[in-house]
Design an enzyme around this catalytic site. Structure first.
Site, PDB file in Angstrom:
ATOM      1  N   ARG A 183      -7.855   1.807  22.877  1.00  0.00           N
ATOM      2  CA  ARG A 183      -6.923   2.921  22.767  1.00  0.00           C
ATOM      3  C   ARG A 183      -7.602   4.221  23.197  1.00  0.00           C
ATOM      4  O   ARG A 183      -8.806   4.265  23.421  1.00  0.00           O
ATOM      5  CB  ARG A 183      -6.424   3.044  21.320  1.00  0.00           C
ATOM      6  CG  ARG A 183      -5.476   1.942  20.896  1.00  0.00           C
ATOM      7  CD  ARG A 183      -5.175   1.980  19.410  1.00  0.00           C
ATOM      8  NE  ARG A 183      -6.318   1.549  18.603  1.00  0.00           N
ATOM      9  CZ  ARG A 183      -6.310   1.490  17.268  1.00  0.00           C
ATOM     10  NH1 ARG A 183      -5.236   1.861  16.607  1.00  0.00           N
ATOM     11  NH2 ARG A 183      -7.372   1.075  16.617  1.00  0.00           N
ATOM     12  N   LYS A 234     -10.570   5.848  16.689  1.00  0.00           N
ATOM     13  CA  LYS A 234     -11.342   5.218  15.618  1.00  0.00           C
ATOM     14  C   LYS A 234     -12.451   6.126  15.110  1.00  0.00           C
ATOM     15  O   LYS A 234     -12.817   7.110  15.738  1.00  0.00           O
ATOM     16  CB  LYS A 234     -11.932   3.893  16.097  1.00  0.00           C
ATOM     17  CG  LYS A 234     -10.896   2.804  16.306  1.00  0.00           C
ATOM     18  CD  LYS A 234     -10.043   2.557  15.069  1.00  0.00           C
ATOM     19  CE  LYS A 234     -10.828   1.946  13.920  1.00  0.00           C
ATOM     20  NZ  LYS A 234      -9.999   1.758  12.704  1.00  0.00           N
ATOM     21  N   TYR A 255      -8.953   8.607  12.954  1.00  0.00           N
ATOM     22  CA  TYR A 255      -9.051   7.754  11.773  1.00  0.00           C
ATOM     23  C   TYR A 255     -10.501   7.747  11.313  1.00  0.00           C
ATOM     24  O   TYR A 255     -11.426   7.648  12.131  1.00  0.00           O
ATOM     25  CB  TYR A 255      -8.625   6.317  12.095  1.00  0.00           C
ATOM     26  CG  TYR A 255      -7.138   6.150  12.314  1.00  0.00           C
ATOM     27  CD1 TYR A 255      -6.227   6.366  11.288  1.00  0.00           C
ATOM     28  CD2 TYR A 255      -6.643   5.765  13.553  1.00  0.00           C
ATOM     29  CE1 TYR A 255      -4.862   6.212  11.490  1.00  0.00           C
ATOM     30  CE2 TYR A 255      -5.283   5.609  13.769  1.00  0.00           C
ATOM     31  CZ  TYR A 255      -4.397   5.834  12.731  1.00  0.00           C
ATOM     32  OH  TYR A 255      -3.055   5.693  12.937  1.00  0.00           O
ATOM     33  N   HIS A 288     -11.447   6.399   7.573  1.00  0.00           N
ATOM     34  CA  HIS A 288     -11.649   5.304   6.616  1.00  0.00           C
ATOM     35  C   HIS A 288     -13.029   5.405   5.956  1.00  0.00           C
ATOM     36  O   HIS A 288     -13.860   4.494   6.037  1.00  0.00           O
ATOM     37  CB  HIS A 288     -11.484   3.950   7.305  1.00  0.00           C
ATOM     38  CG  HIS A 288     -10.144   3.748   7.950  1.00  0.00           C
ATOM     39  ND1 HIS A 288      -8.974   3.654   7.232  1.00  0.00           N
ATOM     40  CD2 HIS A 288      -9.785   3.649   9.263  1.00  0.00           C
ATOM     41  CE1 HIS A 288      -7.955   3.491   8.063  1.00  0.00           C
ATOM     42  NE2 HIS A 288      -8.422   3.491   9.303  1.00  0.00           N
ATOM     43  N   GLU A 342      -5.456   8.987   8.475  1.00  0.00           N
ATOM     44  CA  GLU A 342      -4.899   8.110   7.448  1.00  0.00           C
ATOM     45  C   GLU A 342      -4.586   8.803   6.134  1.00  0.00           C
ATOM     46  O   GLU A 342      -3.937   8.216   5.258  1.00  0.00           O
ATOM     47  CB  GLU A 342      -5.818   6.903   7.198  1.00  0.00           C
ATOM     48  CG  GLU A 342      -7.110   7.202   6.446  1.00  0.00           C
ATOM     49  CD  GLU A 342      -8.252   7.602   7.363  1.00  0.00           C
ATOM     50  OE1 GLU A 342      -9.382   7.659   6.867  1.00  0.00           O
ATOM     51  OE2 GLU A 342      -8.021   7.837   8.567  1.00  0.00           O
ATOM     52  N   ARG A 400      10.773  -0.532  -4.731  1.00  0.00           N
ATOM     53  CA  ARG A 400      10.522  -1.007  -3.375  1.00  0.00           C
ATOM     54  C   ARG A 400      11.011  -2.440  -3.195  1.00  0.00           C
ATOM     55  O   ARG A 400      11.565  -2.782  -2.141  1.00  0.00           O
ATOM     56  CB  ARG A 400       9.028  -0.917  -3.050  1.00  0.00           C
ATOM     57  CG  ARG A 400       8.675  -1.318  -1.619  1.00  0.00           C
ATOM     58  CD  ARG A 400       9.417  -0.472  -0.610  1.00  0.00           C
ATOM     59  NE  ARG A 400       9.178  -0.901   0.764  1.00  0.00           N
ATOM     60  CZ  ARG A 400      10.022  -0.676   1.763  1.00  0.00           C
ATOM     61  NH1 ARG A 400      11.161  -0.036   1.544  1.00  0.00           N
ATOM     62  NH2 ARG A 400       9.723  -1.083   2.983  1.00  0.00           N
ATOM     63  N   LEU A 431      -2.617  -0.598   0.174  1.00  0.00           N
ATOM     64  CA  LEU A 431      -3.265   0.645   0.563  1.00  0.00           C
ATOM     65  C   LEU A 431      -3.250   1.619  -0.593  1.00  0.00           C
ATOM     66  O   LEU A 431      -2.217   1.824  -1.236  1.00  0.00           O
ATOM     67  CB  LEU A 431      -2.536   1.291   1.756  1.00  0.00           C
ATOM     68  CG  LEU A 431      -3.030   2.679   2.164  1.00  0.00           C
ATOM     69  CD1 LEU A 431      -4.410   2.579   2.811  1.00  0.00           C
ATOM     70  CD2 LEU A 431      -2.041   3.346   3.100  1.00  0.00           C
ATOM     71  N   ILE A 459      -8.621  -4.393   5.758  1.00  0.00           N
ATOM     72  CA  ILE A 459     -10.067  -4.476   5.968  1.00  0.00           C
ATOM     73  C   ILE A 459     -10.669  -3.136   6.369  1.00  0.00           C
ATOM     74  O   ILE A 459     -11.844  -2.852   6.083  1.00  0.00           O
ATOM     75  CB  ILE A 459     -10.402  -5.580   7.011  1.00  0.00           C
ATOM     76  CG1 ILE A 459     -11.898  -5.916   6.991  1.00  0.00           C
ATOM     77  CG2 ILE A 459      -9.925  -5.192   8.383  1.00  0.00           C
ATOM     78  CD1 ILE A 459     -12.375  -6.556   5.715  1.00  0.00           C
ATOM     79  N   ASP A 460      -9.894  -2.258   7.029  1.00  0.00           N
ATOM     80  CA  ASP A 460     -10.396  -0.927   7.372  1.00  0.00           C
ATOM     81  C   ASP A 460     -10.820  -0.149   6.131  1.00  0.00           C
ATOM     82  O   ASP A 460     -11.683   0.721   6.205  1.00  0.00           O
ATOM     83  CB  ASP A 460      -9.323  -0.112   8.117  1.00  0.00           C
ATOM     84  CG  ASP A 460      -9.310  -0.408   9.609  1.00  0.00           C
ATOM     85  OD1 ASP A 460     -10.381  -0.754  10.149  1.00  0.00           O
ATOM     86  OD2 ASP A 460      -8.242  -0.300  10.229  1.00  0.00           O
ATOM     87  N   VAL A 514      -9.859  -8.543  11.423  1.00  0.00           N
ATOM     88  CA  VAL A 514     -10.173  -7.615  12.511  1.00  0.00           C
ATOM     89  C   VAL A 514      -9.899  -6.194  12.046  1.00  0.00           C
ATOM     90  O   VAL A 514      -8.802  -5.873  11.585  1.00  0.00           O
ATOM     91  CB  VAL A 514      -9.367  -7.949  13.774  1.00  0.00           C
ATOM     92  CG1 VAL A 514      -9.605  -6.903  14.852  1.00  0.00           C
ATOM     93  CG2 VAL A 514      -9.741  -9.336  14.286  1.00  0.00           C
TER      94      VAL A 514
END
Length: 372
Positions: free
Chosen positions: A15, A75, A94, A96, A118, A203, A240, A269-270, A298
């Site tokens: 990206r 990233k 981002y 994280h 994020e 929700r 999250l 996983i991030d 991933v």
């Protein structure tokens, strides 16, 4: 303001922080943009497309970091990039940080101002810059899960939607937010048997109204997670906590009780992952087997579809980039509470409460940090 766009260097990341159309918009508003050569190659955009949009092309990342006042990425900065950040430089990407103390220390040591996509919020408390990538990741999660169920990929050899006379796979989605909703949409479209677990009854009612009787909605308790994980063929972790490390909702013992060849897809996983057995993987080596279960973890899932992802991300980030460039970061942050929520690091201080708590740093409110 001079805005810099370096080429992403994280493994298997294609990206780009700004598309040519975003550059054109920024230039039209009086901004200057410098783009590293080859930065847009992963989305099929060469240097000429950026030149035509009004950008200057830099020979390498060092030239971008040396000159730009605002760095726009996708990233989190890798160690060589952290080393190029300078005091007072603004980084918008981002981050994280909660599961990544090394990156946090590098950003603190640089003296930069780091704003995380994020943790930017909107007027409803949503996460507008995380949402587009969550949509992509949620939909990809089921593609990945379906593939991992195939025997060649180490799975049990089950077709997600089954066929006439043969039952479909059991899919469990933990978390009914943006990732979870998009995973549900694809799983139901592929005719799997689908259950979603969430701690918000409101929700769950919304999801029930949207998807109807084809979706099994379960209130989130430890007992419910344990029961449905044991029976699932594919489990998608879609939880999250903004800015914080993801909670570990599925233990190693629970993974060990799953049927051999079952699949875990950890979209969280991030932020550290929500399965005890999770560890980050890459697109070039996406899976591993632990306790007889295939794990797909991933850490940059949307990077596999960079053209779709980059344009979706730019649709959301462009107004914020423009605000930062036109007003300067103090003016933009003070004017927009949601953008201010994105400030994670300011000149050697941690300015997001969840990040500070996760990493053991003292929390300094953004307004106080900017006042110094």
């Amino acid at each position: 303001m001079l805005i810099g766009v370096p080429k992403e260097i994280k493994t298997d990341e294609y990206r780009v922080g700004l598309t040519p159309s975003s550059v054109r918009e920024l230039v039209a508003h009086g901004c200057q943009v410098v783009v590293q050569t080859g930065a847009g190659a992963g989305i099929g955009m060469g240097d000429d497309a950026y030149r035509d949009a009004g950008a200057n092309i830099a020979a390498d990342a060092a030239a971008v970091f040396a000159d730009a006042q605002l760095i726009v990425k996708v990233k989190e900065p890798q160690p060589p990039e952290c080393a190029m950040l300078s005091e007072g430089q603004v980084l918008f990407t981002y981050l994280h940080l909660a599961p990544d103390p090394d990156q946090a220390k590098a950003l603190l040591d640089s003296g930069c101002i780091a704003i995380a996509y994020e943790t930017v919020t909107d007027e409803h408390g949503g996460l507008p810059l995380l949402a587009p990538m969550s949509e992509v990741a949620g939909r990809m999660a089921m593609q990945a899960g379906a593939h991992c169920l195939e025997r060649e990929a180490g799975g049990a050899g089950i077709l997600l939607g089954g066929v006439a006379g043969v039952p479909p796979a059991h899919v469990l989605v933990i978390g009914g937010g943006t990732v979870g909703t998009n995973a549900l949409r694809v799983a139901l479209g592929m005719e799997a048997q689908v259950t979603v677990i969430d701690k918000s009854l409101f929700r769950l009612k919304e999801l029930d109204l949207v998807f109807g009787g084809g979706l099994n909605t379960i209130f989130g308790t430890a007992e419910a997670v344990e029961h449905y994980v044991a029976d699932a063929d594919v489990v998608v972790g879609a939880v999250l906590v903004p800015g914080a490390e993801a909670p570990k909702l599925v233990s190693r013992a629970q993974v060990a009780r799953m049927r051999p060849g079952s699949v875990l897809v950890d979209v969280a996983i991030d932020q550290g992952g929500c399965f005890e057995t999770s560890r980050p993987t890459t697109h070039s080596d996406p899976t591993y087997v632990e306790e007889g279960v295939v794990h797909y973890c991933v850490a940059n899932m949307p990077g596999a579809v960079p053209r779709t992802s980059a344009y979706a991300l730019n649709n959301a980030t462009l107004p914020y980039v423009l605000a930062l460039a036109q007003r300067g970061y103090p003016g933009a942050l003070l004017e927009n509470r949601g953008l201010r929520d994105g400030l994670n690091v300011h000149c050697g201080q941690i300015t997001h409460p969840a990040v500070a708590d996760a990493l053991g740093y003292r929390y300094v409110p953004p307004v106080d940090a900017m006042r110094v």
